[in-house]
Design a protein around this motif. Structure first.
Motif, PDB file in Angstrom:
ATOM      1  N   MET A 157      12.288  -0.913  -9.675  1.00 32.46           N
ATOM      2  CA  MET A 157      12.392  -1.303  -8.269  1.00 32.46           C
ATOM      3  C   MET A 157      13.848  -1.396  -7.831  1.00 32.46           C
ATOM      4  SD  MET A 157      11.096  -4.806  -6.372  1.00 32.46           S
ATOM      5  CE  MET A 157      12.215  -5.840  -7.335  1.00 32.46           C
ATOM      6  N   PHE A 158      14.666  -2.127  -8.593  1.00 33.28           N
ATOM      7  CA  PHE A 158      16.069  -2.313  -8.231  1.00 33.28           C
ATOM      8  C   PHE A 158      16.802  -0.974  -8.113  1.00 33.28           C
ATOM      9  CE2 PHE A 158      16.810  -6.929  -9.972  1.00 33.28           C
ATOM     10  CZ  PHE A 158      16.193  -7.438  -8.844  1.00 33.28           C
ATOM     11  N   LYS A 159      16.574  -0.065  -9.056  1.00 26.88           N
ATOM     12  CA  LYS A 159      17.296   1.211  -9.025  1.00 26.88           C
ATOM     13  C   LYS A 159      16.925   2.035  -7.795  1.00 26.88           C
ATOM     14  CE  LYS A 159      18.482   1.887 -13.904  1.00 26.88           C
ATOM     15  NZ  LYS A 159      18.308   2.750 -15.102  1.00 26.88           N
ATOM     16  N   SER A 160      15.661   1.991  -7.388  1.00 28.86           N
ATOM     17  CA  SER A 160      15.271   2.747  -6.194  1.00 28.86           C
ATOM     18  C   SER A 160      15.872   2.128  -4.936  1.00 28.86           C
ATOM     19  CB  SER A 160      13.749   2.819  -6.083  1.00 28.86           C
ATOM     20  OG  SER A 160      13.187   1.596  -5.639  1.00 28.86           O
ATOM     21  N   VAL A 161      15.966   0.799  -4.918  1.00 36.07           N
ATOM     22  CA  VAL A 161      16.603   0.117  -3.786  1.00 36.07           C
ATOM     23  C   VAL A 161      18.085   0.471  -3.734  1.00 36.07           C
ATOM     24  CG1 VAL A 161      17.266  -2.143  -2.867  1.00 36.07           C
ATOM     25  CG2 VAL A 161      14.944  -1.767  -3.716  1.00 36.07           C
ATOM     26  N   ALA A 162      18.737   0.509  -4.886  1.00 29.27           N
ATOM     27  CA  ALA A 162      20.153   0.880  -4.930  1.00 29.27           C
ATOM     28  C   ALA A 162      20.365   2.286  -4.397  1.00 29.27           C
ATOM     29  CB  ALA A 162      20.667   0.778  -6.364  1.00 29.27           C
ATOM     30  N   ALA A 163      19.477   3.212  -4.743  1.00 33.56           N
ATOM     31  CA  ALA A 163      19.621   4.601  -4.315  1.00 33.56           C
ATOM     32  C   ALA A 163      19.423   4.759  -2.816  1.00 33.56           C
ATOM     33  CB  ALA A 163      18.636   5.482  -5.077  1.00 33.56           C
ATOM     34  N   HIS A 164      18.506   3.983  -2.233  1.00 35.55           N
ATOM     35  CA  HIS A 164      18.200   4.163  -0.811  1.00 35.55           C
ATOM     36  C   HIS A 164      19.064   3.286   0.102  1.00 35.55           C
ATOM     37  CE1 HIS A 164      15.922   5.131   2.778  1.00 35.55           C
ATOM     38  NE2 HIS A 164      15.782   3.842   3.028  1.00 35.55           N
ATOM     39  N   TYR A 165      19.243   2.016  -0.251  1.00 37.42           N
ATOM     40  CA  TYR A 165      19.907   1.078   0.646  1.00 37.42           C
ATOM     41  C   TYR A 165      21.402   0.924   0.364  1.00 37.42           C
ATOM     42  CZ  TYR A 165      15.337  -0.425   2.358  1.00 37.42           C
ATOM     43  OH  TYR A 165      14.091  -0.457   2.927  1.00 37.42           O
ATOM     44  N   ARG A 166      21.833   1.303  -0.843  1.00 33.68           N
ATOM     45  CA  ARG A 166      23.244   1.196  -1.211  1.00 33.68           C
ATOM     46  C   ARG A 166      23.797  -0.207  -0.952  1.00 33.68           C
ATOM     47  NH1 ARG A 166      24.128   4.789  -4.707  1.00 33.68           N
ATOM     48  NH2 ARG A 166      26.367   4.617  -4.332  1.00 33.68           N
ATOM     49  N   HIS A 219       4.417   0.677 -10.698  1.00 37.13           N
ATOM     50  CA  HIS A 219       5.819   0.535 -10.326  1.00 37.13           C
ATOM     51  C   HIS A 219       5.925   0.599  -8.801  1.00 37.13           C
ATOM     52  CE1 HIS A 219       7.277   0.758 -14.382  1.00 37.13           C
ATOM     53  NE2 HIS A 219       6.813   1.977 -14.586  1.00 37.13           N
ATOM     54  N   LEU A 220       6.925  -0.094  -8.264  1.00 40.56           N
ATOM     55  CA  LEU A 220       7.206  -0.068  -6.830  1.00 40.56           C
ATOM     56  C   LEU A 220       8.595   0.520  -6.624  1.00 40.56           C
ATOM     57  CD1 LEU A 220       6.869  -0.816  -3.829  1.00 40.56           C
ATOM     58  CD2 LEU A 220       7.580  -3.140  -4.401  1.00 40.56           C
ATOM     59  N   GLU A 221       8.666   1.597  -5.851  1.00 38.74           N
ATOM     60  CA  GLU A 221       9.938   2.234  -5.529  1.00 38.74           C
ATOM     61  C   GLU A 221      10.024   2.505  -4.034  1.00 38.74           C
ATOM     62  OE1 GLU A 221      11.304   5.200  -8.705  1.00 38.74           O
ATOM     63  OE2 GLU A 221       9.115   5.223  -8.952  1.00 38.74           O
ATOM     64  N   ILE A 222      11.242   2.730  -3.561  1.00 35.39           N
ATOM     65  CA  ILE A 222      11.495   3.108  -2.176  1.00 35.39           C
ATOM     66  C   ILE A 222      11.959   4.555  -2.170  1.00 35.39           C
ATOM     67  CG2 ILE A 222      12.841   2.639  -0.093  1.00 35.39           C
ATOM     68  CD1 ILE A 222      10.989   0.349  -0.777  1.00 35.39           C
ATOM     69  N   ASN A 223      11.302   5.409  -1.388  1.00 33.90           N
ATOM     70  CA  ASN A 223      11.707   6.815  -1.368  1.00 33.90           C
ATOM     71  C   ASN A 223      12.792   7.068  -0.323  1.00 33.90           C
ATOM     72  OD1 ASN A 223      10.450   7.025   1.159  1.00 33.90           O
ATOM     73  ND2 ASN A 223       8.620   8.073   0.349  1.00 33.90           N
ATOM     74  N   SER A 224      13.203   8.316  -0.162  1.00 28.93           N
ATOM     75  CA  SER A 224      14.315   8.662   0.731  1.00 28.93           C
ATOM     76  C   SER A 224      13.992   8.410   2.196  1.00 28.93           C
ATOM     77  CB  SER A 224      14.701  10.130   0.536  1.00 28.93           C
ATOM     78  OG  SER A 224      13.592  10.981   0.802  1.00 28.93           O
ATOM     79  N   SER A 225      12.699   8.268   2.507  1.00 26.27           N
ATOM     80  CA  SER A 225      12.290   7.970   3.893  1.00 26.27           C
ATOM     81  C   SER A 225      12.131   6.470   4.138  1.00 26.27           C
ATOM     82  CB  SER A 225      10.961   8.684   4.209  1.00 26.27           C
ATOM     83  OG  SER A 225      11.091  10.085   4.072  1.00 26.27           O
ATOM     84  N   GLY A 226      12.406   5.661   3.131  1.00 29.48           N
ATOM     85  CA  GLY A 226      12.287   4.215   3.286  1.00 29.48           C
ATOM     86  C   GLY A 226      10.876   3.697   3.103  1.00 29.48           C
ATOM     87  N   GLN A 227       9.981   4.529   2.562  1.00 32.31           N
ATOM     88  CA  GLN A 227       8.597   4.120   2.344  1.00 32.31           C
ATOM     89  C   GLN A 227       8.399   3.665   0.901  1.00 32.31           C
ATOM     90  OE1 GLN A 227       6.961   7.946   3.488  1.00 32.31           O
ATOM     91  NE2 GLN A 227       6.076   7.045   5.346  1.00 32.31           N
ATOM     92  N   MET A 228       7.410   2.807   0.701  1.00 31.69           N
ATOM     93  CA  MET A 228       7.113   2.331  -0.635  1.00 31.69           C
ATOM     94  C   MET A 228       6.234   3.324  -1.383  1.00 31.69           C
ATOM     95  SD  MET A 228       6.683  -1.812  -0.145  1.00 31.69           S
ATOM     96  CE  MET A 228       5.721  -1.721   1.378  1.00 31.69           C
ATOM     97  N   ALA A 241       0.851  -1.180   0.000  1.00 36.90           N
ATOM     98  CA  ALA A 241       0.000   0.000   0.000  1.00 36.90           C
ATOM     99  C   ALA A 241       0.895   1.242   0.000  1.00 36.90           C
ATOM    100  CB  ALA A 241      -0.904   0.011   1.234  1.00 36.90           C
ATOM    101  N   PRO A 242       0.451   2.324  -0.611  1.00 35.63           N
ATOM    102  CA  PRO A 242       1.274   3.539  -0.669  1.00 35.63           C
ATOM    103  C   PRO A 242       1.679   4.009   0.728  1.00 35.63           C
ATOM    104  CG  PRO A 242      -0.640   3.758  -2.092  1.00 35.63           C
ATOM    105  CD  PRO A 242      -0.843   2.508  -1.288  1.00 35.63           C
ATOM    106  N   GLY A 243       2.945   4.327   0.884  1.00 31.51           N
ATOM    107  CA  GLY A 243       3.434   4.852   2.153  1.00 31.51           C
ATOM    108  C   GLY A 243       3.836   3.802   3.164  1.00 31.51           C
ATOM    109  N   ASP A 244       3.607   2.519   2.857  1.00 31.03           N
ATOM    110  CA  ASP A 244       4.036   1.450   3.764  1.00 31.03           C
ATOM    111  C   ASP A 244       5.556   1.471   3.928  1.00 31.03           C
ATOM    112  OD1 ASP A 244       1.539   0.459   4.242  1.00 31.03           O
ATOM    113  OD2 ASP A 244       1.738  -1.332   3.005  1.00 31.03           O
ATOM    114  N   THR A 245       6.007   1.202   5.127  1.00 37.04           N
ATOM    115  CA  THR A 245       7.425   0.961   5.374  1.00 37.04           C
ATOM    116  C   THR A 245       7.620  -0.541   5.433  1.00 37.04           C
ATOM    117  OG1 THR A 245       7.684   3.012   6.634  1.00 37.04           O
ATOM    118  CG2 THR A 245       9.353   1.311   6.958  1.00 37.04           C
ATOM    119  N   PRO A 246       8.479  -1.104   4.582  1.00 37.11           N
ATOM    120  CA  PRO A 246       8.645  -2.560   4.555  1.00 37.11           C
ATOM    121  C   PRO A 246       9.041  -3.114   5.923  1.00 37.11           C
ATOM    122  CG  PRO A 246       9.741  -1.542   2.677  1.00 37.11           C
ATOM    123  CD  PRO A 246       9.328  -0.424   3.585  1.00 37.11           C
ATOM    124  N   GLN A 247       8.361  -4.198   6.331  1.00 31.23           N
ATOM    125  CA  GLN A 247       8.587  -4.796   7.638  1.00 31.23           C
ATOM    126  C   GLN A 247       9.297  -6.144   7.506  1.00 31.23           C
ATOM    127  OE1 GLN A 247       7.756  -3.156  10.589  1.00 31.23           O
ATOM    128  NE2 GLN A 247       7.386  -1.514   9.101  1.00 31.23           N
TER     129      GLN A 247
END
Length: 354
Positions: free
Chosen positions: A275-284, A248-257, A230-236
């Protein structure tokens, strides 16, 4: 008979649906309908005589349904099977995914008459899928889920791939898949415990209407909870998330989907690469990316972005893929630090990472 001709056996009890399928395959130069059957019993009787390259079967039929037919075919006459079904309700898609578990390769929504543009799009997509699946080699042992196999195959040599493994503690696992993906996802997710210390986000290319059934099937088959994001969920931790259809599913700078109906990337929405590119940007360095079976190249550039960011990257090997397209493209880019057979991926994650 022309070499390379795709010989099709159509198994369908609806005269209207059968006529539509015959119309789709008529006058296609590299395809021929060599037999039609109204149920599984009739199909089994025809197989030895018509020797199909590919079987297209409905789900619900009298006397012997699609699941029973698939089990018999994979035990007696191993052959690629495509399920063509109108069953998009959750209770029906449970059975559809049981057919994939039994050895069928993929599912496709039953084409319908209607707007000419919709018919042509469905026809084009179906012909493309038939061409891909007709070249897949299947074996009798595919009657049981790949998840039950004992991991015994060694990793494929990585060749020129950078094999320096990131030792940072992961905070997220990201998985992408396409053709053959439901079975592959089951094989990867089923061995993972509900106490897994990280969340998992997944993109699976799947025909419209079948996502909820995939989620329900995986959720009932795995210890992990499987759900639609769901929009704004933080992965648990211990939860597997899929984006809603056509998002599309991305992770923003706050770690939310973040879920968006953006333009397709590499022909897909949702896109594995997005998805992969957003994960790379946030989680490195604190992520793991896994690219599974599928045709095309979606996910290859994304896995490369993860590798360049310092994440651990894994690609499924050729021998265990239904279609060695997406992983092959990633390996060619040097994006996969590990190339593993399907039944070795979960043990590798558990023994080396988590």
């Amino acid at each position: 008979m022309p070499a390379g001709l795709i010989r099709l056996l159509l198994v369908e009890d609806s005269p209207v649906a059968l006529a539509l399928l015959q119309r789709i395959f008529r006058d296609v130069p590299d395809m021929e309908v060599v037999g039609v059957a109204r149920n599984g019993h009739e199909a089994l009787a025809l197989i030895p005589a018509v020797k199909p390259t590919l079987i297209c079967t409905d789900l619900h039929m009298p006397k012997m349904n699609g699941l029973e037919l698939t089990e018999e075919v994979m035990a007696r006459f191993p052959c690629p099977i495509l399920v063509i079904s109108a069953s998009v309700q959750a209770e029906d898609t449970q059975t559809v995914f049981r057919i994939l578990e039994a050895g069928a390769l993929d599912i496709f929504p039953k084409p319908r008459t209607g707007l000419a543009s919709e018919y042509e799009k469905a026809r084009t997509n179906l012909l493309a899928k038939v061409r891909v699946l007709s070249g897949v080699t299947v074996f009798t042992h595919r009657r049981r889920s790949a998840a039950t196999a004992t991991p015994s195959l060694p990793p494929q040599p990585a060749g020129s791939i950078n094999t320096q493994i990131n030792t940072s503690t992961p905070r997220l696992l990201a998985i992408g898949a396409s053709t053959g993906g439901p079975q592959a996802l089951l094989a990867v997710l089923q061995p993972l415990p509900k106490t897994l210390p990280v969340p998992i986000i997944c993109v699976q290319h799947i025909s419209s209407g079948f996502l909820q059934g995939l989620v329900n099937w995986l959720d009932s088959s795995c210890a992990l909870r499987v759900t639609i994001a769901a929009p704004g969920d933080t992965p648990q931790p211990g939860v597997v998330y899929f984006p809603p259809e056509r998002h599309h599913l991305e992770i923003n700078s706050s770690g939310q989907m973040v879920l968006s109906q953006g333009a397709p990337v590499a022909g897909h929405c949702p896109s594995v690469t997005v998805m992969f590119k957003s994960v790379a940007a946030h989680y490195r360095r604190q992520a793991v990316g896994v690219l599974l079976t599928g045709m095309g190249r979606d996910g290859a550039d994304g896995l490369q972005a993860l590798a360049l960011a310092g994440s651990l990257t894994i690609a499924q090997d050729e021998a265990s893929c239904v279609v060695f397209g997406m992983p092959k493209e990633a390996i060619a880019l040097g994006a996969a630090q590990q190339v593993l057979p399907l039944n070795a991926i979960a043990p590798y994650l558990l023994n080396r990472i988590f």
